[in-house]
Design an enzyme around this catalytic site. Structure first.
Site, PDB file in Angstrom:
ATOM      1  N   ARG A  78      -3.214  -1.171  -6.442  1.00  0.00           N
ATOM      2  CA  ARG A  78      -2.225  -2.364  -6.499  1.00  0.00           C
ATOM      3  C   ARG A  78      -2.581  -2.957  -7.725  1.00  0.00           C
ATOM      4  O   ARG A  78      -3.784  -2.952  -8.175  1.00  0.00           O
ATOM      5  CB  ARG A  78      -2.419  -3.015  -5.185  1.00  0.00           C
ATOM      6  CG  ARG A  78      -3.700  -3.852  -5.028  1.00  0.00           C
ATOM      7  CD  ARG A  78      -3.841  -4.758  -3.718  1.00  0.00           C
ATOM      8  NE  ARG A  78      -5.253  -4.829  -3.793  1.00  0.00           N
ATOM      9  CZ  ARG A  78      -5.879  -5.189  -2.765  1.00  0.00           C
ATOM     10  NH1 ARG A  78      -5.337  -5.218  -1.472  1.00  0.00           N
ATOM     11  NH2 ARG A  78      -7.166  -5.380  -2.581  1.00  0.00           N
ATOM     12  N   SER A  87      16.739 -41.529 -10.934  1.00  0.00           N
ATOM     13  CA  SER A  87      15.621 -41.065 -10.788  1.00  0.00           C
ATOM     14  C   SER A  87      15.413 -40.737  -9.314  1.00  0.00           C
ATOM     15  O   SER A  87      15.238 -41.803  -8.495  1.00  0.00           O
ATOM     16  CB  SER A  87      14.356 -41.684 -11.421  1.00  0.00           C
ATOM     17  OG  SER A  87      13.258 -41.027 -11.223  1.00  0.00           O
ATOM     18  N   HIS A 105     -15.465  -9.068   1.499  1.00  0.00           N
ATOM     19  CA  HIS A 105     -14.454  -9.688   2.092  1.00  0.00           C
ATOM     20  C   HIS A 105     -14.628 -11.184   1.718  1.00  0.00           C
ATOM     21  O   HIS A 105     -13.494 -11.759   1.150  1.00  0.00           O
ATOM     22  CB  HIS A 105     -14.704  -9.503   3.591  1.00  0.00           C
ATOM     23  CG  HIS A 105     -13.769 -10.767   4.494  1.00  0.00           C
ATOM     24  ND1 HIS A 105     -14.118 -11.904   4.711  1.00  0.00           N
ATOM     25  CD2 HIS A 105     -12.700 -10.403   4.848  1.00  0.00           C
ATOM     26  CE1 HIS A 105     -13.240 -12.561   5.312  1.00  0.00           C
ATOM     27  NE2 HIS A 105     -12.013 -11.666   5.420  1.00  0.00           N
ATOM     28  N   ARG A 156      -3.065   3.027   8.901  1.00  0.00           N
ATOM     29  CA  ARG A 156      -3.520   1.584   8.154  1.00  0.00           C
ATOM     30  C   ARG A 156      -2.412   0.876   7.842  1.00  0.00           C
ATOM     31  O   ARG A 156      -1.310   1.445   7.770  1.00  0.00           O
ATOM     32  CB  ARG A 156      -4.191   2.112   6.467  1.00  0.00           C
ATOM     33  CG  ARG A 156      -5.262   2.713   6.573  1.00  0.00           C
ATOM     34  CD  ARG A 156      -5.474   3.138   5.190  1.00  0.00           C
ATOM     35  NE  ARG A 156      -6.578   4.165   5.132  1.00  0.00           N
ATOM     36  CZ  ARG A 156      -7.721   3.762   4.769  1.00  0.00           C
ATOM     37  NH1 ARG A 156      -8.062   2.352   4.706  1.00  0.00           N
ATOM     38  NH2 ARG A 156      -8.843   4.579   4.778  1.00  0.00           N
ATOM     39  N   GLY A 216      -7.957  -7.456   4.980  1.00  0.00           N
ATOM     40  CA  GLY A 216      -8.800  -7.367   6.108  1.00  0.00           C
ATOM     41  C   GLY A 216      -8.380  -8.212   7.312  1.00  0.00           C
ATOM     42  O   GLY A 216      -8.743  -8.485   8.345  1.00  0.00           O
ATOM     43  N   TYR A 275      14.420 -33.887 -16.197  1.00  0.00           N
ATOM     44  CA  TYR A 275      13.332 -34.099 -16.343  1.00  0.00           C
ATOM     45  C   TYR A 275      12.234 -34.162 -15.081  1.00  0.00           C
ATOM     46  O   TYR A 275      13.139 -34.516 -14.125  1.00  0.00           O
ATOM     47  CB  TYR A 275      12.772 -35.334 -17.328  1.00  0.00           C
ATOM     48  CG  TYR A 275      12.943 -36.598 -16.701  1.00  0.00           C
ATOM     49  CD1 TYR A 275      12.093 -37.216 -15.894  1.00  0.00           C
ATOM     50  CD2 TYR A 275      14.037 -37.363 -17.111  1.00  0.00           C
ATOM     51  CE1 TYR A 275      12.002 -38.585 -15.594  1.00  0.00           C
ATOM     52  CE2 TYR A 275      14.419 -38.508 -16.541  1.00  0.00           C
ATOM     53  CZ  TYR A 275      13.347 -39.101 -15.748  1.00  0.00           C
ATOM     54  OH  TYR A 275      13.631 -40.583 -14.991  1.00  0.00           O
ATOM     55  N   LYS A 307       0.841  -1.251   0.034  1.00  0.00           N
ATOM     56  CA  LYS A 307      -0.056   0.159  -0.163  1.00  0.00           C
ATOM     57  C   LYS A 307       0.992   1.299   0.026  1.00  0.00           C
ATOM     58  O   LYS A 307       0.610   2.107  -0.749  1.00  0.00           O
ATOM     59  CB  LYS A 307      -0.752   0.066   1.103  1.00  0.00           C
ATOM     60  CG  LYS A 307      -1.814   1.049   1.366  1.00  0.00           C
ATOM     61  CD  LYS A 307      -2.838   0.892   2.385  1.00  0.00           C
ATOM     62  CE  LYS A 307      -3.815  -0.219   2.221  1.00  0.00           C
ATOM     63  NZ  LYS A 307      -4.651  -0.258   3.222  1.00  0.00           N
ATOM     64  N   MET A 364      -5.332  -7.342   9.012  1.00  0.00           N
ATOM     65  CA  MET A 364      -4.595  -6.426  10.003  1.00  0.00           C
ATOM     66  C   MET A 364      -5.571  -5.250  10.209  1.00  0.00           C
ATOM     67  O   MET A 364      -6.763  -5.242   9.602  1.00  0.00           O
ATOM     68  CB  MET A 364      -3.309  -6.342   9.387  1.00  0.00           C
ATOM     69  CG  MET A 364      -2.481  -7.380   9.555  1.00  0.00           C
ATOM     70  SD  MET A 364      -0.813  -7.279   9.037  1.00  0.00           S
ATOM     71  CE  MET A 364      -0.944  -6.377   7.512  1.00  0.00           C
ATOM     72  N   CYS A 389      10.836 -38.589  -9.883  1.00  0.00           N
ATOM     73  CA  CYS A 389       9.652 -39.331  -9.908  1.00  0.00           C
ATOM     74  C   CYS A 389       8.685 -39.366  -8.577  1.00  0.00           C
ATOM     75  O   CYS A 389       7.646 -39.894  -8.863  1.00  0.00           O
ATOM     76  CB  CYS A 389       9.519 -40.572 -10.617  1.00  0.00           C
ATOM     77  SG  CYS A 389      10.488 -41.778  -9.603  1.00  0.00           S
TER      78      CYS A 389
HETATM   79  C1  PEP Z   1       9.324 -42.269  -4.073  1.00  0.00           C
HETATM   80  O1  PEP Z   1       9.650 -42.709  -3.186  1.00  0.00           O
HETATM   81  O2  PEP Z   1       9.410 -40.865  -4.339  1.00  0.00           O
HETATM   82  C2  PEP Z   1       8.673 -42.848  -5.386  1.00  0.00           C
HETATM   83  C3  PEP Z   1       8.688 -42.503  -6.604  1.00  0.00           C
HETATM   84  O3  PEP Z   1       8.520 -44.348  -5.163  1.00  0.00           O
HETATM   85  P1  PEP Z   1       7.089 -44.771  -4.339  1.00  0.00           P
HETATM   86  O4  PEP Z   1       6.172 -43.577  -4.260  1.00  0.00           O
HETATM   87  O5  PEP Z   1       6.446 -45.679  -5.354  1.00  0.00           O
HETATM   88  O6  PEP Z   1       7.592 -45.374  -3.046  1.00  0.00           O
END
Ligand code: PEP
Ligand code: MG
Length: 910
Positions: free
Chosen positions: A351, A794, A467, A98, A107, A882, A29, A109, A862
């Protein structure tokens, strides 16, 4: 005379000294008031006390040295600019005090208005407000006393913690005595009486008289704003919005201007584009003869801003000019608050405005078209959480469903649930797993818990800027506001609409896009954005601004991102959907998911086999099933890499439960039945029983202990790949070994796998990579050794988090994380968003040491974190190749990977 030896720290900035980039120091503000002042816009004069002063105060409980003097100096300049003195009995300067933090916390604070009024200056204010116009004097008296009673009320409640309802009751008493339900019927004498009543309430709770000294009022109000940073609701809001807890708030002290001086005064809120849809135009609400807080609180129903053109054309035209100027200057949707005091327009705030997810995409696209921003900047203006929201389903409506009421579509989405009328009940039912819709006349900051717990929010009063609307949009919660056909009775826990009574526990459905309210549960349909990703809406041909904007921004994200995005999928259908969503391969195919249902029994037989013959029979039965599974997936992912993880179930998932089995055997024995086979099974299950299955015989350990298990899977993968390749498609299998902690484990599996692969693949041209998960901390710390035996890593960040923190991943979030979140030990569960400092460090070490040992090592993730926006940015920074996530999160990961690639300045698009 003492000389000043050190340069005093600067805690106070006049508006003319700041600018919009100083949000960290001056709050949003304050920084924007400074920016508008410097643009020459009509901003009431004032100054900002910095967040640093707030932090110093919160750390020590005292104002930092020098602050009081700096406030005095800036106050003197303000008095000079206004030609008035604070609280002067003849012609008082009044100020508002303010809050204003770096990130907007609507709203949450405190604010105190009309500071500077006391028993004497109230008379001066009345004289000044009346001016020469005798006729207005009665109104001016009323105005002055009303301002004074508002000060005592606000000051009492916020600064001195006097219970707010005591003031409300006194106001109700005054109205009752007058025989009216409307505040505006109270005249100056009534309000004078009310001031006396308020003062008594103030004395009763504080043991002191209401402070008459203006500077003391000011200092106490400033303190209260500092302290409101740590008020419970502010803490809760920050946690919800992931706003850091240590920023502090700035305090703005601004000369008061009054929107409640008569019909030629008023106050309003406006947006330069529609914050719900992104459509171009002027959107806002106006309330004549009212003070600013009345609009935001949704207390009286407002009129559309366009009405102002009729009421006060000069101010309206000036406002439109200013709005266009602000948009051009900020290159974004701006929201503003303004007040008109007797025909003179004042800008109280601007803003970059909050907006719905749909509006964020549409506006970013429009701004690119208008040449105000480029596509890289457009990526900054949207985020994965918004995209995820747009992928929510919407109501499927047919003639059966007639709305019973229509309010304002304040925050989009479709929500059905049981009606509740209080925040506490919302929390209670949600904890039991129920979907609830919180229904209120209007919400206030105390409803925050209930709003978080509810699926949706329905109010009978208030506009797009009430609000409920502002907070719901910020949270991404469905909200319909201002549905005024609904008569809400909170004490009786019911509402009446069109002659029907709806009681607590009945089901309603609300559509936050159209504002429609339905009784009962309405079925839902997929979002247009999902249809676009699915390929059934062509962005080139469809007349849908949102779909076109999403397409354009996603295409740019894809062009910019360095991270590839794969998916976690273990069925052909999931693989196909993920591919349509833009997945570039499978990063995790969990083969244990292929052994559920009918096949469970085969795995049980394998695990409990008493001899080679039994084991081989079970494996022989599994091999063709697995081969068919992989063929289906390789076909769907034709030409793309598919990482197949060898089986990794915690053992107990495949064995009959020990207790149950023991009871069955005992009962059968009691009955004198022949239980030899069951006893043998029970003995085997006892032998294999584990206290900590997640740390037990799973992953590579299982593969090393049960001969032939991994070999069967490797053979099925290789055979499926050869079959698919021979049929003209391209299979690119990557075999992944789970739960490796030592290179020797991997080497053993690998030696056996390579033999089988060589035998099966022959001259088919199929290439099979062999790699490992990094999910045991020891693997991360010995990544250099492990990389010698792995073609890819991975990161299994689920297990890496479990074992890095020592948190049982299946238990802790429900058991005690609430307390950790409350204490701020972390701001978000480390299972949801990667813990950069700890688990993230393990990832970093493994990535660096792995690549040092094998430069061509492919790196991915993963675990669940692969689809979490914050974590995607971290994986980009660490240099992974990835991320892999569930099909629905693939678009989110693509977008965030693109944002990470252009986000070099660390800026935040919140
Ligand atoms: C993990 O442990 O992050 C994984 C991908 O394997 P899971 O979740 O199957 O144990
Ligand atoms: Mg794992």
């Amino acid at each position: 005379m003492a000389t000043q030896e050190t340069v005093e720290h600067k805690y106070v900035y006049a508006f003319a000294e700041g600018n919009k980039d100083l949000k960290e120091l001056l709050g949003g503000k304050g920084a924007n008031l400074a920016e508008m002042t410097n643009l020459g816009l009509p901003v009431p004069p004032g100054f900002t006390i910095t967040t640093e002063a707030c932090k110093a105060y919160l750390a020590t409980g005292e104002e930092p040295d020098g602050l009081a003097g700096q406030i005095a100096a800036h106050l003197a300049s303000l008095e000079q600019a206004m030609g008035k003195r604070l609280g002067d009995p003849e012609d008082p300067l009044l100020v508002s005090v303010r809050s204003g933090a770096k990130f907007s916390m609507p709203g949450m604070m405190e604010t105190v208005l009309n500071v500077g009024l006391n028993d004497r200056s109230v008379q001066g204010l009345a004289r000044q407000a009346g001016g020469a116009d005798q006729q207005a004097t009665g109104g001016a008296d009323r105005f002055a006393w009303d301002s004074y009673r508002r000060l005592i009320q606000m000051f009492g409640k916020t600064v001195c913690e006097v219970p707010g309802e005591e003031f409300e009751h006194a106001l109700d008493d005054a109205k009752r005595a007058k025989g009216t339900g409307n505040d505006l019927d109270l005249d100056a004498d009534d309000l004078r009486g009310l001031v006396d009543a308020y003062k008594k309430i103030f004395f009763k709770h504080t043991g002191r008289e209401f402070p008459q000294e203006p500077r003391e009022q000011l200092d106490l109000a400033i303190r209260a704003v500092f302290e409101s940073w740590n008020a419970e609701r502010a803490v809760l809001y920050r946690r919800q919005e992931r706003i850091p807890a240590d920023l502090g708030t700035a305090v703005n002290v601004v000369a008061m201007v009054f929107g409640n001086l008569g019909p030629d005064s008023g106050t309003g809120v406006a947006f330069t584009r529609d914050p719900a849809s992104g459509a171009q135009g002027i959107y806002g609400d106006y309330l004549a003869n009212a003070q600013g807080e009345d609009v935001v609180a949704g207390i009286r129903n407002t009129v559309p801003l366009q009405e102002l053109e009729r009421l006060d054309k000069k101010s309206y035209d000036e406002l439109l000019g200013i709005m266009a100027r602000l948009e051009g200057h900020y290159k974004d949707l701006c929201d503003i608050e303004f007040t008109i005091e007797r025909g003179k327009l004042w800008m109280l705030q601007t803003r970059v405005g909050k907006r719905t997810a749909a509006a964020a995409f549409v506006i970013a696209g429009q701004l690119v078209d208008e040449g105000l921003i480029d596509l890289d900047e457009a990526l900054h203006r949207v985020n994965g959480a918004q995209l995820a929201q747009l992928m929510f389903p919407r109501f499927r409506l047919d003639h059966e469903f007639q709305p019973v009421a229509k309010g304002i579509g304040a925050s989009p989405g479709a929500a059905s649930g049981k009606v509740v009328f209080t925040s506490a009940r919302a929390v209670e039912l949600a904890a039991e797993g129920e979907s609830v819709i919180l229904v209120r006349r209007e919400t206030n900051p105390d409803d925050l818990n209930g709003m978080i717990a509810a699926q949706g929010i329905l109010t009978s009063r208030g506009g797009k800027t009430s609000h409920a609307a502002v907070v719901a949009r910020g949270m991404g919660k469905t909200c319909v506001s201002g549905a005024d056909e609904i008569d809400v009775n909170v004490p009786q826990r019911r509402f009446v609409v069109g002659g029907q009574t709806v009681v607590e526990g009945d089901i309603v459905s609300i559509d936050g896009t159209t504002g429609k309210v339905y009784l009962g549960e309405v079925p839902v349909m997929p979002s247009e954005v999902v249809q676009y990703f699915e390929g059934s809406l062509d962005p080139e041909h469809v007349d849908n601004a949102l779909v076109r904007a999403v397409h354009r921004i996603m295409s740019h994200a894809d062009a910019r991102r360095r991270l590839a995005v794969r998916t976690n999928a273990d069925t052909g259908a999931d693989a196909a959907r993920a591919r349509r969503f833009g997945a570039e391969g499978i990063g995790l195919c969990r083969t244990e998911h292929m052994f559920l249902g009918d096949r469970r029994e085969l795995v049980e037989r394998l695990i409990l086999a008493r001899d080679n013959a039994e084991r081989e029979a079970a494996l022989a039965a599994l091999l063709p099933l697995q081969r068919a599974d992989f063929e289906e997936i390789f076909r769907e992912m034709d030409g793309m890499p598919v990482t197949v993880r060898l089986i990794d179930p915690p053992l107990h998932e495949f064995l009959p439960p020990l207790e149950q089995l023991a009871v069955n055997v005992a009962v059968a024995q009691e009955r004198g039945e022949d239980v030899a086979q069951e006893e043998a099974l029970l003995a085997a299950v006892r032998r294999m029983h584990e206290e900590n299955p997640m740390l037990g015989l799973r992953g590579v350990r299982l593969g090393l202990v049960i001969p032939g298990l991994f070999a069967m899977q490797v053979r099925a993968i290789a055979e499926a790949a050869v079959t698919v390749t021979r049929s003209g498609a391209v299979a690119r299998p990557e075999i992944m070994v789970p739960l490796v902690g030592a290179v020797q484990e991997l080497e053993t599996v690998r030696a056996e796998a390579e033999k089988i692969i060589a035998e099966v693949v022959g001259d088919s041209g199929v290439e099979v990579l062999i790699g490992t998960m990094i999910e045991v901390p020891r693997a991360a710390l010995t990544a250099g050794q492990i990389a010698e035996a792995a073609q890819f890593f991975s990161f299994g960040t689920n297990d890496l988090t479990q074992m890095g923190w020592g948190f049982s991943r299946d238990d802790v979030e429900g058991a005690f994380f609430w307390r950790y979140l409350e204490l701020g030990i972390f701001g978000i569960s480390p299972f949801e968003s990667i813990d950069r400092d700890g688990v993230g460090r393990l990832v970093r070490i493994a990535a660096e040491e792995g690549r040092a040992a094998r430069p061509e090592l492919k790196l991915g993730v993963c675990g669940e974190h692969g689809g979490d926006p914050e974590s995607v940015h971290f994986f980009h920074e660490v240099g992974l190749d990835y991320v892999s996530c569930s099909p629905f999160r693939v678009p989110v990961a693509r977008l965030e990977a693109g944002r990470a690639a252009v986000q070099t300045d660390g800026s935040d698009s919140r």
